[in-house]
Scaffold this active site. Structure first.
Site, PDB file in Angstrom:
ATOM      1  N   THR A  46      -5.886  12.311   1.570  1.00  0.00           N
ATOM      2  CA  THR A  46      -6.032  13.619   0.929  1.00  0.00           C
ATOM      3  C   THR A  46      -6.708  14.604   1.865  1.00  0.00           C
ATOM      4  O   THR A  46      -6.262  15.756   2.001  1.00  0.00           O
ATOM      5  CB  THR A  46      -6.864  13.489  -0.360  1.00  0.00           C
ATOM      6  OG1 THR A  46      -6.275  12.526  -1.210  1.00  0.00           O
ATOM      7  CG2 THR A  46      -6.955  14.823  -1.078  1.00  0.00           C
ATOM      8  N   TYR A 109       1.228  13.210 -11.062  1.00  0.00           N
ATOM      9  CA  TYR A 109       2.099  14.175 -11.717  1.00  0.00           C
ATOM     10  C   TYR A 109       3.006  13.543 -12.778  1.00  0.00           C
ATOM     11  O   TYR A 109       2.930  13.906 -13.941  1.00  0.00           O
ATOM     12  CB  TYR A 109       2.950  14.978 -10.731  1.00  0.00           C
ATOM     13  CG  TYR A 109       3.741  16.068 -11.442  1.00  0.00           C
ATOM     14  CD1 TYR A 109       3.094  17.187 -11.946  1.00  0.00           C
ATOM     15  CD2 TYR A 109       5.094  15.942 -11.656  1.00  0.00           C
ATOM     16  CE1 TYR A 109       3.785  18.154 -12.651  1.00  0.00           C
ATOM     17  CE2 TYR A 109       5.801  16.902 -12.357  1.00  0.00           C
ATOM     18  CZ  TYR A 109       5.149  18.010 -12.857  1.00  0.00           C
ATOM     19  OH  TYR A 109       5.837  18.954 -13.557  1.00  0.00           O
ATOM     20  N   TYR A 135      -6.187   3.263  -4.827  1.00  0.00           N
ATOM     21  CA  TYR A 135      -6.986   4.491  -4.800  1.00  0.00           C
ATOM     22  C   TYR A 135      -6.880   5.161  -6.151  1.00  0.00           C
ATOM     23  O   TYR A 135      -5.814   5.655  -6.528  1.00  0.00           O
ATOM     24  CB  TYR A 135      -6.477   5.397  -3.677  1.00  0.00           C
ATOM     25  CG  TYR A 135      -7.162   6.738  -3.529  1.00  0.00           C
ATOM     26  CD1 TYR A 135      -8.399   7.011  -4.111  1.00  0.00           C
ATOM     27  CD2 TYR A 135      -6.560   7.747  -2.787  1.00  0.00           C
ATOM     28  CE1 TYR A 135      -9.017   8.229  -3.959  1.00  0.00           C
ATOM     29  CE2 TYR A 135      -7.177   8.983  -2.617  1.00  0.00           C
ATOM     30  CZ  TYR A 135      -8.397   9.216  -3.218  1.00  0.00           C
ATOM     31  OH  TYR A 135      -9.002  10.435  -3.068  1.00  0.00           O
ATOM     32  N   ARG A 140      -7.459  14.151  -9.647  1.00  0.00           N
ATOM     33  CA  ARG A 140      -6.274  14.667  -8.945  1.00  0.00           C
ATOM     34  C   ARG A 140      -4.972  14.148  -9.552  1.00  0.00           C
ATOM     35  O   ARG A 140      -3.979  14.862  -9.579  1.00  0.00           O
ATOM     36  CB  ARG A 140      -6.328  14.295  -7.464  1.00  0.00           C
ATOM     37  CG  ARG A 140      -7.317  15.105  -6.653  1.00  0.00           C
ATOM     38  CD  ARG A 140      -7.214  14.744  -5.184  1.00  0.00           C
ATOM     39  NE  ARG A 140      -8.147  15.501  -4.355  1.00  0.00           N
ATOM     40  CZ  ARG A 140      -7.863  16.655  -3.756  1.00  0.00           C
ATOM     41  NH1 ARG A 140      -6.673  17.195  -3.888  1.00  0.00           N
ATOM     42  NH2 ARG A 140      -8.777  17.267  -3.019  1.00  0.00           N
ATOM     43  N   LYS A 163     -10.455   2.044  -3.631  1.00  0.00           N
ATOM     44  CA  LYS A 163     -11.257   3.243  -3.364  1.00  0.00           C
ATOM     45  C   LYS A 163     -11.507   3.880  -4.721  1.00  0.00           C
ATOM     46  O   LYS A 163     -10.597   4.372  -5.358  1.00  0.00           O
ATOM     47  CB  LYS A 163     -10.523   4.207  -2.431  1.00  0.00           C
ATOM     48  CG  LYS A 163     -11.298   5.498  -2.183  1.00  0.00           C
ATOM     49  CD  LYS A 163     -10.512   6.486  -1.346  1.00  0.00           C
ATOM     50  CE  LYS A 163     -11.281   7.803  -1.205  1.00  0.00           C
ATOM     51  NZ  LYS A 163     -10.492   8.835  -0.471  1.00  0.00           N
ATOM     52  N   ILE A 204     -15.205   5.557   1.818  1.00  0.00           N
ATOM     53  CA  ILE A 204     -14.176   6.323   2.517  1.00  0.00           C
ATOM     54  C   ILE A 204     -14.596   7.773   2.365  1.00  0.00           C
ATOM     55  O   ILE A 204     -14.509   8.347   1.278  1.00  0.00           O
ATOM     56  CB  ILE A 204     -12.776   6.028   1.956  1.00  0.00           C
ATOM     57  CG1 ILE A 204     -12.435   4.556   2.231  1.00  0.00           C
ATOM     58  CG2 ILE A 204     -11.729   6.949   2.586  1.00  0.00           C
ATOM     59  CD1 ILE A 204     -11.098   4.097   1.677  1.00  0.00           C
TER      60      ILE A 204
END
Length: 295
Positions: A46, A109, A135, A140, A163, A204
Protein backbone atom coordinates in the site's frame (compact mmCIF):
# COMPACT_ATOMS: atom_id res chain seq x y z
CA UNK A 1 10.35 -20.43 10.91
CA UNK A 2 9.34 -16.78 10.61
CA UNK A 3 9.92 -15.07 7.28
CA UNK A 4 11.56 -12.31 9.29
CA UNK A 5 11.69 -10.97 12.85
CA UNK A 6 11.85 -7.27 13.58
CA UNK A 7 11.18 -4.30 11.34
CA UNK A 8 10.03 -4.78 7.78
CA UNK A 9 9.77 -1.50 5.91
CA UNK A 10 6.70 -0.98 3.75
CA UNK A 11 8.90 0.87 1.31
CA UNK A 12 7.62 3.76 -0.78
CA UNK A 13 7.95 3.75 -4.56
CA UNK A 14 10.03 6.77 -5.59
CA UNK A 15 8.97 8.58 -8.74
CA UNK A 16 10.74 10.97 -11.06
CA UNK A 17 9.40 14.42 -11.92
CA UNK A 18 7.69 12.72 -14.87
CA UNK A 19 5.99 10.33 -12.41
CA UNK A 20 7.85 7.25 -13.67
CA UNK A 21 9.53 4.83 -11.28
CA UNK A 22 12.89 6.18 -10.11
CA UNK A 23 15.00 3.03 -9.86
CA UNK A 24 18.19 4.91 -9.03
CA UNK A 25 16.52 6.47 -6.01
CA UNK A 26 15.05 3.11 -5.01
CA UNK A 27 18.56 1.67 -5.02
CA UNK A 28 19.71 4.43 -2.66
CA UNK A 29 16.80 3.74 -0.33
CA UNK A 30 17.44 -0.01 -0.27
CA UNK A 31 21.09 0.54 0.68
CA UNK A 32 20.01 3.04 3.34
CA UNK A 33 17.68 0.46 4.89
CA UNK A 34 20.26 -2.29 4.93
CA UNK A 35 22.83 0.05 6.49
CA UNK A 36 20.29 1.03 9.15
CA UNK A 37 19.32 -2.49 10.21
CA UNK A 38 15.93 -2.87 8.52
CA UNK A 39 15.10 -6.56 8.80
CA UNK A 40 13.01 -7.01 5.63
CA UNK A 41 11.87 -5.10 2.56
CA UNK A 42 8.21 -5.12 1.56
CA UNK A 43 7.85 -3.98 -2.06
CA UNK A 44 4.62 -3.19 -3.95
CA UNK A 45 2.54 -2.68 -0.85
CA UNK A 46 0.00 0.00 0.00
CA UNK A 47 2.77 2.42 0.96
CA UNK A 48 4.43 1.62 -2.37
CA UNK A 49 1.28 2.78 -4.20
CA UNK A 50 0.75 -0.64 -5.73
CA UNK A 51 -2.79 0.27 -6.79
CA UNK A 52 -1.34 2.76 -9.29
CA UNK A 53 1.47 0.56 -10.61
CA UNK A 54 1.20 -1.45 -13.81
CA UNK A 55 2.00 -5.16 -13.74
CA UNK A 56 5.14 -4.41 -15.74
CA UNK A 57 6.25 -1.84 -13.18
CA UNK A 58 5.57 -4.25 -10.34
CA UNK A 59 7.64 -6.95 -12.00
CA UNK A 60 10.53 -4.56 -12.61
CA UNK A 61 10.36 -3.30 -9.02
CA UNK A 62 10.58 -6.85 -7.68
CA UNK A 63 13.43 -7.75 -10.04
CA UNK A 64 15.39 -4.62 -9.18
CA UNK A 65 14.86 -5.00 -5.43
CA UNK A 66 15.94 -8.64 -5.43
CA UNK A 67 19.04 -7.83 -7.46
CA UNK A 68 19.99 -4.86 -5.29
CA UNK A 69 19.30 -6.52 -1.95
CA UNK A 70 21.07 -9.70 -3.07
CA UNK A 71 19.79 -11.88 -0.21
CA UNK A 72 21.09 -9.55 2.51
CA UNK A 73 17.58 -9.32 3.98
CA UNK A 74 14.30 -10.99 3.03
CA UNK A 75 12.25 -9.39 0.26
CA UNK A 76 8.46 -9.73 0.44
CA UNK A 77 6.19 -8.73 -2.44
CA UNK A 78 2.66 -7.43 -2.21
CA UNK A 79 0.65 -9.42 -4.76
CA UNK A 80 -2.92 -9.05 -3.53
CA UNK A 81 -5.89 -8.22 -5.73
CA UNK A 82 -9.67 -8.33 -5.61
CA UNK A 83 -9.42 -10.46 -8.76
CA UNK A 84 -8.34 -13.96 -7.73
CA UNK A 85 -6.96 -14.85 -11.15
CA UNK A 86 -4.81 -11.72 -11.17
CA UNK A 87 -3.60 -12.36 -7.60
CA UNK A 88 -2.60 -15.90 -8.59
CA UNK A 89 -0.70 -14.66 -11.64
CA UNK A 90 1.17 -11.94 -9.73
CA UNK A 91 1.93 -14.27 -6.82
CA UNK A 92 3.28 -16.95 -9.14
CA UNK A 93 5.43 -14.37 -10.94
CA UNK A 94 6.85 -12.95 -7.70
CA UNK A 95 7.76 -16.42 -6.43
CA UNK A 96 9.39 -17.34 -9.73
CA UNK A 97 11.48 -14.15 -9.49
CA UNK A 98 12.74 -15.30 -6.09
CA UNK A 99 10.98 -13.37 -3.32
CA UNK A 100 11.11 -14.72 0.21
CA UNK A 101 7.41 -14.28 0.86
CA UNK A 102 4.13 -12.77 -0.31
CA UNK A 103 1.93 -10.19 1.40
CA UNK A 104 -1.64 -10.68 0.23
CA UNK A 105 -4.33 -8.23 1.24
CA UNK A 106 -7.91 -9.29 1.85
CA UNK A 107 -9.90 -8.85 -1.39
CA UNK A 108 -11.33 -5.34 -1.39
CA UNK A 109 -14.33 -3.55 -2.91
CA UNK A 110 -16.23 -6.68 -3.98
CA UNK A 111 -16.03 -7.78 -0.30
CA UNK A 112 -16.03 -11.54 -0.72
CA UNK A 113 -17.97 -13.70 1.71
CA UNK A 114 -16.09 -16.11 3.97
CA UNK A 115 -16.23 -19.07 1.61
CA UNK A 116 -15.11 -16.88 -1.27
CA UNK A 117 -12.23 -15.36 0.68
CA UNK A 118 -11.12 -18.83 1.81
CA UNK A 119 -11.14 -20.10 -1.78
CA UNK A 120 -9.32 -16.94 -2.92
CA UNK A 121 -6.42 -17.58 -0.56
CA UNK A 122 -6.49 -21.31 -1.20
CA UNK A 123 -6.17 -20.76 -4.95
CA UNK A 124 -3.15 -18.52 -4.44
CA UNK A 125 -1.51 -20.87 -1.95
CA UNK A 126 -1.88 -23.84 -4.31
CA UNK A 127 -0.25 -21.89 -7.15
CA UNK A 128 2.93 -21.02 -5.23
CA UNK A 129 5.47 -22.46 -2.84
CA UNK A 130 6.34 -19.13 -1.21
CA UNK A 131 5.17 -18.50 2.36
CA UNK A 132 2.18 -16.17 2.54
CA UNK A 133 1.42 -13.34 4.96
CA UNK A 134 -2.29 -12.57 5.18
CA UNK A 135 -3.06 -8.86 5.40
CA UNK A 136 -6.18 -7.68 7.16
CA UNK A 137 -6.89 -3.94 6.97
CA UNK A 138 -10.66 -3.46 7.20
CA UNK A 139 -10.43 0.36 7.09
CA UNK A 140 -9.31 -0.01 3.45
CA UNK A 141 -10.95 -3.25 2.34
CA UNK A 142 -14.29 -3.06 4.14
CA UNK A 143 -13.81 -6.68 5.29
CA UNK A 144 -12.29 -8.19 8.40
CA UNK A 145 -11.13 -11.81 8.60
CA UNK A 146 -13.07 -13.59 11.33
CA UNK A 147 -11.22 -15.76 13.82
CA UNK A 148 -12.98 -18.85 12.45
CA UNK A 149 -11.89 -17.98 8.91
CA UNK A 150 -8.33 -17.38 10.09
CA UNK A 151 -8.35 -20.81 11.74
CA UNK A 152 -9.36 -22.40 8.43
CA UNK A 153 -6.74 -20.44 6.51
CA UNK A 154 -4.00 -21.30 9.01
CA UNK A 155 -4.48 -24.98 8.14
CA UNK A 156 -3.09 -24.22 4.66
CA UNK A 157 0.58 -25.12 4.89
CA UNK A 158 2.19 -22.06 3.31
CA UNK A 159 -0.03 -19.48 5.02
CA UNK A 160 2.28 -18.68 7.88
CA UNK A 161 1.62 -15.16 9.16
CA UNK A 162 -0.73 -12.19 9.32
CA UNK A 163 -0.16 -8.46 9.04
CA UNK A 164 -2.74 -7.27 11.54
CA UNK A 165 -3.91 -3.72 10.82
CA UNK A 166 -7.42 -3.69 12.29
CA UNK A 167 -6.36 -1.47 15.20
CA UNK A 168 -8.25 -3.85 17.51
CA UNK A 169 -5.89 -5.18 20.18
CA UNK A 170 -8.52 -7.65 21.46
CA UNK A 171 -8.77 -9.17 17.98
CA UNK A 172 -4.98 -9.45 17.78
CA UNK A 173 -4.90 -11.08 21.22
CA UNK A 174 -7.47 -13.67 20.13
CA UNK A 175 -5.38 -14.50 17.05
CA UNK A 176 -2.36 -15.00 19.29
CA UNK A 177 -4.35 -17.14 21.73
CA UNK A 178 -6.27 -19.34 19.34
CA UNK A 179 -4.06 -19.56 16.22
CA UNK A 180 -0.47 -19.94 17.46
CA UNK A 181 0.67 -21.15 14.04
CA UNK A 182 0.32 -17.66 12.57
CA UNK A 183 3.14 -15.21 13.14
CA UNK A 184 1.69 -11.78 13.84
CA UNK A 185 3.17 -8.59 12.38
CA UNK A 186 1.80 -5.28 13.54
CA UNK A 187 0.33 -3.35 10.63
CA UNK A 188 0.03 -0.19 12.72
CA UNK A 189 3.18 1.64 13.78
CA UNK A 190 1.58 2.92 16.99
CA UNK A 191 0.82 -0.66 18.10
CA UNK A 192 4.20 -2.29 17.53
CA UNK A 193 5.08 -2.88 21.18
CA UNK A 194 1.54 -3.96 22.15
CA UNK A 195 1.58 -6.55 19.37
CA UNK A 196 5.06 -7.73 20.39
CA UNK A 197 3.78 -8.13 23.97
CA UNK A 198 1.20 -10.61 22.65
CA UNK A 199 3.89 -12.68 20.99
CA UNK A 200 4.11 -10.81 17.68
CA UNK A 201 7.33 -11.19 15.71
CA UNK A 202 7.63 -7.71 14.25
CA UNK A 203 6.08 -4.85 12.35
CA UNK A 204 5.52 -3.97 8.71
CA UNK A 205 6.21 -0.30 9.13
CA UNK A 206 5.53 2.97 7.35
CA UNK A 207 7.58 5.11 9.74
CA UNK A 208 10.61 2.87 9.10
CA UNK A 209 10.95 4.73 5.80
CA UNK A 210 12.47 7.61 7.82
CA UNK A 211 13.42 6.07 11.19
CA UNK A 212 14.55 2.57 10.20
CA UNK A 213 17.09 2.08 12.98
CA UNK A 214 14.64 3.25 15.64
CA UNK A 215 11.92 0.83 14.51
CA UNK A 216 14.44 -2.01 14.31
CA UNK A 217 15.71 -1.16 17.81
CA UNK A 218 12.14 -1.05 19.14
CA UNK A 219 11.70 -4.68 18.07
CA UNK A 220 15.14 -6.02 18.90
CA UNK A 221 15.19 -4.51 22.39
CA UNK A 222 11.84 -6.13 23.06
CA UNK A 223 13.14 -9.50 21.90
CA UNK A 224 16.19 -9.02 24.12
CA UNK A 225 13.93 -8.32 27.11
CA UNK A 226 14.94 -4.65 27.25
CA UNK A 227 11.26 -3.82 27.48
CA UNK A 228 11.65 -0.31 28.90
CA UNK A 229 13.89 0.74 26.02
CA UNK A 230 11.41 -0.67 23.53
CA UNK A 231 8.48 1.02 25.26
CA UNK A 232 10.30 4.35 25.39
CA UNK A 233 10.97 4.24 21.65
CA UNK A 234 7.31 3.44 20.95
CA UNK A 235 6.09 6.37 23.03
CA UNK A 236 8.76 8.77 21.82
CA UNK A 237 7.81 8.38 18.18
CA UNK A 238 4.03 7.98 18.46
CA UNK A 239 3.51 11.68 17.71
CA UNK A 240 5.51 11.19 14.51
CA UNK A 241 3.34 8.18 13.64
CA UNK A 242 0.23 10.28 14.24
CA UNK A 243 1.56 12.97 11.89
CA UNK A 244 2.42 10.38 9.24
CA UNK A 245 -1.25 9.34 9.19
CA UNK A 246 -2.80 12.80 9.38
CA UNK A 247 -3.87 12.15 5.79
CA UNK A 248 -4.16 8.90 3.87
CA UNK A 249 -0.95 6.87 3.62
CA UNK A 250 1.43 7.24 1.74
CA UNK A 251 0.83 10.96 1.15
CA UNK A 252 2.39 12.13 4.46
CA UNK A 253 5.36 9.74 4.43
CA UNK A 254 6.35 10.91 0.97
CA UNK A 255 5.98 14.53 2.06
CA UNK A 256 8.12 13.76 5.13
CA UNK A 257 10.80 12.13 3.01
CA UNK A 258 10.90 15.04 0.60
CA UNK A 259 11.05 17.49 3.52
CA UNK A 260 14.04 15.53 4.86
CA UNK A 261 15.78 15.70 1.48
CA UNK A 262 15.19 12.20 0.11
CA UNK A 263 13.68 13.56 -3.14
CA UNK A 264 11.28 10.67 -3.75
CA UNK A 265 8.77 12.53 -5.91
CA UNK A 266 5.05 12.98 -5.56
CA UNK A 267 2.34 10.37 -5.20
CA UNK A 268 0.39 9.26 -8.24
CA UNK A 269 -3.21 10.33 -8.59
CA UNK A 270 -5.71 9.93 -7.06
CA UNK A 271 -3.35 10.75 -4.17
CA UNK A 272 -2.76 14.49 -4.25
CA UNK A 273 -0.81 17.09 -2.30
CA UNK A 274 -1.32 17.43 1.46
CA UNK A 275 -3.37 20.29 2.80
CA UNK A 276 -1.03 23.09 3.87
CA UNK A 277 -2.29 23.01 7.45
CA UNK A 278 -1.50 19.29 7.72
CA UNK A 279 1.83 19.75 6.00
CA UNK A 280 2.76 22.38 8.60
CA UNK A 281 1.85 20.01 11.45
CA UNK A 282 3.95 17.22 9.89
CA UNK A 283 6.97 19.50 9.40
CA UNK A 284 6.72 20.77 12.98
CA UNK A 285 6.72 17.23 14.40
CA UNK A 286 9.72 16.32 12.25
CA UNK A 287 11.57 19.43 13.42
CA UNK A 288 10.64 18.69 17.03
CA UNK A 289 12.47 15.36 16.93
CA UNK A 290 15.60 17.04 15.60
CA UNK A 291 18.60 15.62 13.84
CA UNK A 292 19.10 12.80 16.35
CA UNK A 293 15.97 11.03 15.09
CA UNK A 294 17.30 10.71 11.57
CA UNK A 295 20.66 9.15 12.47
Amino acid sequence: MSIFRGSGVAIITPFTKENTVNFEKLGELLEYHIQNSTDAIIINGTTGESATLTDEEKEKLIEYTLRKVNRRVPVIAGTGSNNTKHAVEMSRLACELGVDGLLIVTPYYNKGNENGIYEHYRAISEAVTCPIILYTVPSRTGVNLSINLLKRLSEIENIVAIKEASGNISYAAEIARSIPKLDIYSGNDDMTVPILSLGGVGVISVSANIIPKKVHDMCINFFNREIEISRELQLRYNNLVDALFIEVNPVPIKEAMNYLGYDVGKCRLPLGEMYETNKKILHEVIDLHGVEAWK
